[in-house]
Motif scaffolding. Structure first.
Motif, mmCIF file in Angstrom:
data_model
loop_
_atom_site.group_PDB
_atom_site.id
_atom_site.type_symbol
_atom_site.label_atom_id
_atom_site.label_comp_id
_atom_site.label_asym_id
_atom_site.label_seq_id
_atom_site.Cartn_x
_atom_site.Cartn_y
_atom_site.Cartn_z
ATOM 1 N N THR A 53 0.827 -1.196 0.000
ATOM 2 C CA THR A 53 0.000 0.000 0.000
ATOM 3 C C THR A 53 0.865 1.250 0.000
ATOM 4 O O THR A 53 0.603 2.194 -0.726
ATOM 5 C CB THR A 53 -0.925 0.003 1.238
ATOM 6 O OG1 THR A 53 -1.679 -1.197 1.219
ATOM 7 C CG2 THR A 53 -1.850 1.189 1.249
ATOM 8 N N ILE A 56 2.546 2.946 -3.377
ATOM 9 C CA ILE A 56 1.907 3.807 -4.352
ATOM 10 C C ILE A 56 1.966 5.277 -3.963
ATOM 11 O O ILE A 56 1.543 6.129 -4.712
ATOM 12 C CB ILE A 56 0.454 3.373 -4.638
ATOM 13 C CG1 ILE A 56 -0.388 3.417 -3.377
ATOM 14 C CG2 ILE A 56 0.421 2.044 -5.323
ATOM 15 C CD1 ILE A 56 -1.854 3.141 -3.601
ATOM 16 N N ALA A 61 -2.661 9.289 -8.292
ATOM 17 C CA ALA A 61 -3.793 8.815 -7.510
ATOM 18 C C ALA A 61 -4.813 8.119 -8.406
ATOM 19 O O ALA A 61 -4.960 8.464 -9.580
ATOM 20 C CB ALA A 61 -4.455 9.990 -6.788
ATOM 21 N N ASP A 62 -5.512 7.146 -7.831
ATOM 22 C CA ASP A 62 -6.502 6.377 -8.590
ATOM 23 C C ASP A 62 -7.486 7.275 -9.334
ATOM 24 O O ASP A 62 -7.792 7.028 -10.498
ATOM 25 C CB ASP A 62 -7.281 5.436 -7.666
ATOM 26 C CG ASP A 62 -6.442 4.263 -7.191
ATOM 27 O OD1 ASP A 62 -5.382 3.989 -7.789
ATOM 28 O OD2 ASP A 62 -6.852 3.619 -6.209
ATOM 29 N N GLN A 63 -7.991 8.304 -8.666
ATOM 30 C CA GLN A 63 -8.989 9.157 -9.292
ATOM 31 C C GLN A 63 -8.422 9.999 -10.431
ATOM 32 O O GLN A 63 -9.176 10.488 -11.266
ATOM 33 C CB GLN A 63 -9.716 10.035 -8.259
ATOM 34 C CG GLN A 63 -8.848 11.060 -7.561
ATOM 35 C CD GLN A 63 -8.210 10.531 -6.287
ATOM 36 O OE1 GLN A 63 -8.064 9.330 -6.080
ATOM 37 N NE2 GLN A 63 -7.794 11.431 -5.410
ATOM 38 N N GLN A 64 -7.098 10.165 -10.489
ATOM 39 C CA GLN A 64 -6.481 10.940 -11.570
ATOM 40 C C GLN A 64 -6.034 10.066 -12.737
ATOM 41 O O GLN A 64 -5.667 10.589 -13.777
ATOM 42 C CB GLN A 64 -5.262 11.704 -11.044
ATOM 43 C CG GLN A 64 -5.606 12.902 -10.197
ATOM 44 C CD GLN A 64 -4.354 13.680 -9.872
ATOM 45 O OE1 GLN A 64 -3.372 13.118 -9.383
ATOM 46 N NE2 GLN A 64 -4.371 14.961 -10.155
ATOM 47 N N GLN A 65 -6.049 8.755 -12.576
ATOM 48 C CA GLN A 65 -5.528 7.878 -13.625
ATOM 49 C C GLN A 65 -6.266 8.017 -14.961
ATOM 50 O O GLN A 65 -5.608 8.097 -16.000
ATOM 51 C CB GLN A 65 -5.481 6.433 -13.144
ATOM 52 C CG GLN A 65 -4.371 6.222 -12.134
ATOM 53 C CD GLN A 65 -4.146 4.770 -11.788
ATOM 54 O OE1 GLN A 65 -4.466 3.870 -12.548
ATOM 55 N NE2 GLN A 65 -3.573 4.536 -10.622
ATOM 56 N N ARG A 69 -4.329 9.127 -18.298
ATOM 57 C CA ARG A 69 -4.350 8.266 -19.492
ATOM 58 C C ARG A 69 -4.794 9.079 -20.705
ATOM 59 O O ARG A 69 -4.213 8.984 -21.773
ATOM 60 C CB ARG A 69 -5.280 7.073 -19.269
ATOM 61 C CG ARG A 69 -5.374 6.140 -20.448
ATOM 62 C CD ARG A 69 -6.289 4.971 -20.160
ATOM 63 N NE ARG A 69 -5.606 3.846 -19.574
ATOM 64 C CZ ARG A 69 -4.786 3.044 -20.252
ATOM 65 N NH1 ARG A 69 -4.534 3.273 -21.513
ATOM 66 N NH2 ARG A 69 -4.218 2.026 -19.665
ATOM 67 N N GLN A 132 4.587 2.277 -11.427
ATOM 68 C CA GLN A 132 3.123 2.293 -11.438
ATOM 69 C C GLN A 132 2.633 2.041 -12.855
ATOM 70 O O GLN A 132 3.145 2.631 -13.807
ATOM 71 C CB GLN A 132 2.582 3.617 -10.916
ATOM 72 C CG GLN A 132 1.078 3.644 -10.760
ATOM 73 C CD GLN A 132 0.560 4.947 -10.185
ATOM 74 O OE1 GLN A 132 1.254 5.961 -10.185
ATOM 75 N NE2 GLN A 132 -0.660 4.933 -9.676
ATOM 76 N N ILE A 134 -0.580 2.519 -15.152
ATOM 77 C CA ILE A 134 -1.785 3.335 -15.155
ATOM 78 C C ILE A 134 -2.898 2.568 -15.862
ATOM 79 O O ILE A 134 -2.797 2.275 -17.054
ATOM 80 C CB ILE A 134 -1.547 4.695 -15.858
ATOM 81 C CG1 ILE A 134 -0.327 5.394 -15.272
ATOM 82 C CG2 ILE A 134 -2.801 5.559 -15.792
ATOM 83 C CD1 ILE A 134 -0.401 5.708 -13.807
ATOM 84 N N ASN A 135 -3.946 2.253 -15.120
ATOM 85 C CA ASN A 135 -5.071 1.481 -15.684
ATOM 86 C C ASN A 135 -6.163 2.359 -16.196
ATOM 87 O O ASN A 135 -6.397 3.415 -15.863
ATOM 88 C CB ASN A 135 -5.615 0.517 -14.630
ATOM 89 C CG ASN A 135 -4.570 -0.511 -14.263
ATOM 90 O OD1 ASN A 135 -3.909 -1.080 -15.109
ATOM 91 N ND2 ASN A 135 -4.416 -0.733 -12.978
#
Length: 135
Positions: A53, A56, A61-65, A69, A132, A134-135
Motif C-alpha cells: 500500500t 503507491i 492517484a486512482d482518481q487521476q488515472q 491516461r 506504477q 496506469i489502468n
C-alpha cells in the motif's frame, strides 16, 4: 495491552518525519514506511500489506488515472513493445524507451512516464523500473 498501545504510539510518532519523506520520496520510501506501520498494526502480514500500500505513495492517484491516461493519449507518445509482462518492478531497457516529464498538475516528483504495450506507466528514471501501471 496498554503497553502495546503506548509502544505503537511512540513508534508512529517517530515515523512522522519518515511519512513526510515518503510523500516526497516516492514509492521506495512509501513502501518502507507502509511496511513499518503495517508491522506495528498487524505483525508480519501487516508489514506485507503496508509495504504494498505504501509503495503507491508518490504515484498518480486512482482518481487521476483516467485523466492522466487521456493526457498521454493526446501527446501521441509512441508505445514501446515489451516482450515481458508490463508490471511494477519490470526494468525497461536503456535504448528504445523515451521517458517523458509528468505534468505538474499530477503532483508526481522524481518519476517520468512512457507507454509500454499501449499502457502508460510511471518509471523511476535512474533504475528504469516501472513503479506504477496506469489502468
Amino acid at each position: 495491552m496498554s503497553k502495546k498501545i503506548l509502544l505503537a504510539g511512540a513508534i508512529l510518532a517517530s515515523l512522522a518525519p519518515a511519512a513526510a519523506l515518503a510523500q516526497s520520496g516516492g514509492a521506495a520510501a512509501g513502501a518502507a514506511t507502509g511496511a513499518v506501520g503495517g508491522a506495528i498494526v498487524g505483525g508480519p502480514v501487516g508489514a506485507a500489506v503496508g509495504g504494498v500500500t505504501g509503495a503507491i505513495v508518490g504515484g498518480i492517484a486512482d482518481q487521476q488515472q483516467p485523466e492522466f491516461r487521456q493526457y498521454v493519449t493526446t501527446q501521441k507518445v509512441p508505445s514501446y513493445t515489451y516482450k515481458e509482462e508490463v508490471r511494477v518492478g519490470a526494468v525497461l531497457p536503456e535504448s528504445g524507451v523515451t521517458l517523458y516529464e509528468v505534468p505538474a498538475q499530477y503532483k508526481v516528483k522524481g518519476y517520468r512516464y512512457t507507454v509500454v504495450n499501449d499502457t502508460p506507466v510511471l518509471v523511476e528514471p535512474s533504475t528504469r523500473k516501472i513503479v506504477q501501471v496506469i489502468n
